[in-house]
Design a protein around this motif. Structure first.
Motif, PDB file in Angstrom:
ATOM      1  N   ASN A 136      54.207  46.691  43.636  1.00  0.00           N
ATOM      2  CA  ASN A 136      53.766  45.608  44.516  1.00  0.00           C
ATOM      3  C   ASN A 136      55.007  45.033  45.197  1.00  0.00           C
ATOM      4  N   MET A 137      55.352  45.563  46.367  1.00  0.00           N
ATOM      5  CA  MET A 137      56.579  45.154  47.044  1.00  0.00           C
ATOM      6  C   MET A 137      56.349  43.909  47.905  1.00  0.00           C
ATOM      7  N   LYS A 138      57.358  43.053  47.955  1.00  0.00           N
ATOM      8  CA  LYS A 138      57.243  41.795  48.686  1.00  0.00           C
ATOM      9  C   LYS A 138      57.058  42.001  50.191  1.00  0.00           C
ATOM     10  N   ASN A 139      57.520  43.146  50.700  1.00  0.00           N
ATOM     11  CA  ASN A 139      57.368  43.397  52.138  1.00  0.00           C
ATOM     12  C   ASN A 139      56.012  44.005  52.488  1.00  0.00           C
ATOM     13  N   GLY A 140      55.121  44.083  51.490  1.00  0.00           N
ATOM     14  CA  GLY A 140      53.756  44.546  51.757  1.00  0.00           C
ATOM     15  C   GLY A 140      53.565  46.041  51.667  1.00  0.00           C
ATOM     16  N   THR A 141      54.604  46.782  51.286  1.00  0.00           N
ATOM     17  CA  THR A 141      54.474  48.230  51.195  1.00  0.00           C
ATOM     18  C   THR A 141      54.040  48.664  49.804  1.00  0.00           C
ATOM     19  N   MET A 142      53.993  49.969  49.595  1.00  0.00           N
ATOM     20  CA  MET A 142      53.538  50.605  48.367  1.00  0.00           C
ATOM     21  C   MET A 142      52.120  50.117  48.024  1.00  0.00           C
ATOM     22  N   PHE A 143      51.884  49.604  46.815  1.00  0.00           N
ATOM     23  CA  PHE A 143      50.523  49.202  46.432  1.00  0.00           C
ATOM     24  C   PHE A 143      50.286  47.697  46.586  1.00  0.00           C
ATOM     25  N   ALA A 144      51.120  47.019  47.351  1.00  0.00           N
ATOM     26  CA  ALA A 144      50.970  45.566  47.513  1.00  0.00           C
ATOM     27  C   ALA A 144      49.585  45.196  48.034  1.00  0.00           C
ATOM     28  N   ASP A 145      49.033  46.017  48.914  1.00  0.00           N
ATOM     29  CA  ASP A 145      47.734  45.695  49.514  1.00  0.00           C
ATOM     30  C   ASP A 145      46.582  45.723  48.514  1.00  0.00           C
ATOM     31  N   LEU A 146      46.794  46.281  47.333  1.00  0.00           N
ATOM     32  CA  LEU A 146      45.735  46.242  46.310  1.00  0.00           C
ATOM     33  C   LEU A 146      45.387  44.807  45.950  1.00  0.00           C
ATOM     34  N   ASN A 147      46.377  43.922  46.016  1.00  0.00           N
ATOM     35  CA  ASN A 147      46.132  42.522  45.675  1.00  0.00           C
ATOM     36  C   ASN A 147      45.165  41.849  46.638  1.00  0.00           C
ATOM     37  N   LYS A 148      44.988  42.421  47.801  1.00  0.00           N
ATOM     38  CA  LYS A 148      44.029  41.865  48.764  1.00  0.00           C
ATOM     39  C   LYS A 148      42.585  42.048  48.308  1.00  0.00           C
ATOM     40  N   TYR A 149      42.376  42.940  47.332  1.00  0.00           N
ATOM     41  CA  TYR A 149      41.028  43.132  46.794  1.00  0.00           C
ATOM     42  C   TYR A 149      40.564  41.954  45.948  1.00  0.00           C
ATOM     43  N   LYS A 150      41.410  40.965  45.762  1.00  0.00           N
ATOM     44  CA  LYS A 150      40.956  39.729  45.112  1.00  0.00           C
ATOM     45  C   LYS A 150      39.924  39.032  45.987  1.00  0.00           C
ATOM     46  N   ASP A 151      39.995  39.295  47.258  1.00  0.00           N
ATOM     47  CA  ASP A 151      39.110  38.674  48.245  1.00  0.00           C
ATOM     48  C   ASP A 151      37.965  39.632  48.565  1.00  0.00           C
ATOM     49  N   LYS A 152      36.735  39.201  48.300  1.00  0.00           N
ATOM     50  CA  LYS A 152      35.598  40.080  48.537  1.00  0.00           C
ATOM     51  C   LYS A 152      35.456  40.439  50.012  1.00  0.00           C
ATOM     52  N   GLU A 153      35.901  39.561  50.881  1.00  0.00           N
ATOM     53  CA  GLU A 153      35.836  39.848  52.318  1.00  0.00           C
ATOM     54  C   GLU A 153      36.703  41.058  52.656  1.00  0.00           C
ATOM     55  N   LYS A 222      28.621  55.720  36.168  1.00  0.00           N
ATOM     56  CA  LYS A 222      27.952  56.441  35.097  1.00  0.00           C
ATOM     57  C   LYS A 222      28.971  57.322  34.386  1.00  0.00           C
ATOM     58  N   LYS A 223      28.627  57.746  33.191  1.00  0.00           N
ATOM     59  CA  LYS A 223      29.550  58.536  32.381  1.00  0.00           C
ATOM     60  C   LYS A 223      29.955  59.826  33.087  1.00  0.00           C
ATOM     61  N   LYS A 224      29.075  60.373  33.894  1.00  0.00           N
ATOM     62  CA  LYS A 224      29.374  61.643  34.568  1.00  0.00           C
ATOM     63  C   LYS A 224      30.259  61.461  35.809  1.00  0.00           C
ATOM     64  N   ASP A 225      30.441  60.219  36.266  1.00  0.00           N
ATOM     65  CA  ASP A 225      31.244  59.966  37.466  1.00  0.00           C
ATOM     66  C   ASP A 225      32.716  60.282  37.221  1.00  0.00           C
ATOM     67  N   LYS A 226      33.368  60.766  38.263  1.00  0.00           N
ATOM     68  CA  LYS A 226      34.814  60.926  38.244  1.00  0.00           C
ATOM     69  C   LYS A 226      35.424  59.647  38.806  1.00  0.00           C
ATOM     70  N   LEU A 227      36.326  59.026  38.035  1.00  0.00           N
ATOM     71  CA  LEU A 227      36.874  57.725  38.404  1.00  0.00           C
ATOM     72  C   LEU A 227      38.325  57.823  38.870  1.00  0.00           C
ATOM     73  N   LEU A 228      38.695  56.868  39.689  1.00  0.00           N
ATOM     74  CA  LEU A 228      40.065  56.706  40.154  1.00  0.00           C
ATOM     75  C   LEU A 228      40.455  55.251  39.948  1.00  0.00           C
ATOM     76  N   THR A 229      41.516  55.010  39.208  1.00  0.00           N
ATOM     77  CA  THR A 229      41.986  53.653  38.943  1.00  0.00           C
ATOM     78  C   THR A 229      43.357  53.447  39.572  1.00  0.00           C
ATOM     79  N   LEU A 230      43.482  52.404  40.390  1.00  0.00           N
ATOM     80  CA  LEU A 230      44.749  52.077  41.041  1.00  0.00           C
ATOM     81  C   LEU A 230      45.289  50.800  40.427  1.00  0.00           C
ATOM     82  N   SER A 231      46.560  50.817  40.059  1.00  0.00           N
ATOM     83  CA  SER A 231      47.140  49.683  39.333  1.00  0.00           C
ATOM     84  C   SER A 231      48.482  49.289  39.926  1.00  0.00           C
ATOM     85  N   THR A 232      48.699  47.963  40.049  1.00  0.00           N
ATOM     86  CA  THR A 232      49.981  47.444  40.519  1.00  0.00           C
ATOM     87  C   THR A 232      50.253  46.095  39.865  1.00  0.00           C
ATOM     88  N   CYS A 233      51.466  45.617  40.025  1.00  0.00           N
ATOM     89  CA  CYS A 233      51.812  44.308  39.462  1.00  0.00           C
ATOM     90  C   CYS A 233      51.124  43.180  40.229  1.00  0.00           C
TER      91      CYS A 233
END
Length: 284
Positions: A136-153, A222-233
Motif C-alpha cells: 500500500n504505497m503512499k503515492n497510490g501505486t501497487m495495491f493502494a487502491d484496494l483500500n478504496k473498497y472500504k467505500d461501497k460506491e 460456494k465451496k466449488k468456486d475458485k477464489l482470489l484474495t487480494l491483501s495489502t496494508c
C-alpha cells in the motif's frame, strides 16, 4: 559565545534542510523510476493476441505474456482492476514466497516490491483460493487502491478483477471487502485459507467473512468456486490489513459436468456450436 551558538543552530538547520531535500528528491525519483520499470514490463504484454495460446518449451502459454515470461520466469500471471493503478505482473517463487516483497520485476531491491502469490498457493492448477499480496504505497501505486473498497460506491464501479495466469484468462467478481488484524492470537488467519479439506472448514471461512464484511455485495461463494484474495496494508496499524475476496466467473463454455467434444470431427458430425481457438467447445 552567542555567535557560536547561533552558527551551530544555523548549521544544524541547514543540514536538516539539505537532508530533507535529499529525501524528497529521492522519494520522487524512486517513484518515477519504479513507474517506468513497470511501464516497460507492461509494454512487453502483447494484448492483441487476447486468449491465443502457443506451445512454449514443454507447456502452453498465453501468447500475450510470452515476452514477459522470457524476461523473468518467476512470472505466474497478471492482475488488473480497470480504472485503478492496479495493473501489474504477479510473481511466485518456490523457496521464498516473499522474495518479491522488496524486489521489483527485475529482481532489484525496491520498497515497492512486486505483487506476489502467497505461501502454499497453487497456480496452474489454481488452489481453491489464490492469495496475492501487494504494498500500500503512499503515492497510490501497487495495491493502494484496494483500500478504496472500504467505500461501497467504489465497489459499485469496480465489481470485477482481472487475474490471468500464464495459461488462462480469468475474470473475478468481488464478493467481500473487509479490514482485519494479523499477528494476534485471535486473528482471522485468512492467509492460511488456501484449500478446503471439508465442508465445515469452508463454512467456517465463510462465516468469518460474513462477520467482517464492510457491506453486502449481493454475491455469495460456494465451496466449488475458485477464489482470489487480494491483501495489502491498511493505515490503522502495522498489523491492519485491507482484504478483498473475489470468485471466478465461469464462461459459458467452461462447464465441467458435461462431456466436452474437442475435435473438429465431433463438431462437424454433432453440432453447430462456435469454435474457440480452432477447437470446438460444444456440450451434450
Amino acid at each position: 559565545m552567542k555567535n557560536l551558538k547561533s552558527r551551530l543552530i544555523m548549521f544544524v538547520l541547514l543540514v536538516g534542510l539539505v537532508f530533507s531535500g535529499y529525501k524528497i528528491v529521492d522519494y520522487f525519483y524512486t517513484s518515477y523510476d519504479e513507474k517506468q520499470n513497470f511501464n516497460n514490463v507492461e509494454k512487453l504484454v502483447e494484448s492483441e493476441y487476447e486468449d491465443e495460446k502457443i506451445q512454449y518449451n514443454d507447456f502452453e502459454i498465453l501468447k500475450k505474456y510470452k515476452k514477459v515470461y522470457e524476461k523473468n520466469n518467476d512470472l505466474v500471471g497478471w492482475i488488473k482492476i480497470k480504472n485503478t493503478n492496479i495493473d501489474y505482473p504477479v510473481m511466485q517463487t518456490k523457496d521464498d514466497y516473499s522474495y518479491y516483497l522488496k524486489r521489483n520485476f527485475n529482481k532489484k531491491s525496491s520498497i515497492y516490491g512486486t505483487p506476489f502469490v502467497g505461501e502454499g498457493c497453487g497456480i496452474n492448477p489454481n488452489s481453491d483460493n489464490v492469495i496475492i499480496y501487494g504494498h500500500n504505497m503512499k503515492n497510490g501505486t501497487m495495491f493502494a487502491d484496494l483500500n478504496k473498497y472500504k467505500d461501497k460506491e467504489f465497489y459499485e464501479s469496480h465489481k470485477e478483477v482481472q487475474f490471468d495466469t500464464l495459461t488462462e484468462e480469468g475474470t473475478y467478481k468481488v464478493v467481500y471487502a473487509f479490514v482485519t488484524e494479523v499477528n494476534k492470537k485471535d486473528s482471522f488467519k485468512y492467509y492460511e485459507k488456501i484449500n478446503w479439506n471439508s465442508k465445515d472448514e469452508f463454512n467456517e471461512y465463510v462465516s468469518n467473512l460474513e462477520q467482517r464484511k464492510l457491506y453486502d455485495t449481493g454475491e455469495k461463494i460456494k465451496k466449488k468456486d475458485k477464489l482470489l484474495t487480494l491483501s495489502t496494508c491498511e493505515k490503522a496499524s502495522d498489523n491492519s490489513r485491507m482484504v478483498v475476496v473475489c470468485k471466478k466467473k465461469q464462461n459459458q463454455w467452461q462447464i465441467t459436468d458435461r462431456r466436452i467434444y474437442e475435435t473438429e470431427n465431433s463438431c462437424n458430425n454433432r453440432c453447430k456450436f462456435r469454435y474457440r481457438n480452432g477447437v470446438c467447445k460444444s456440450f451434450f
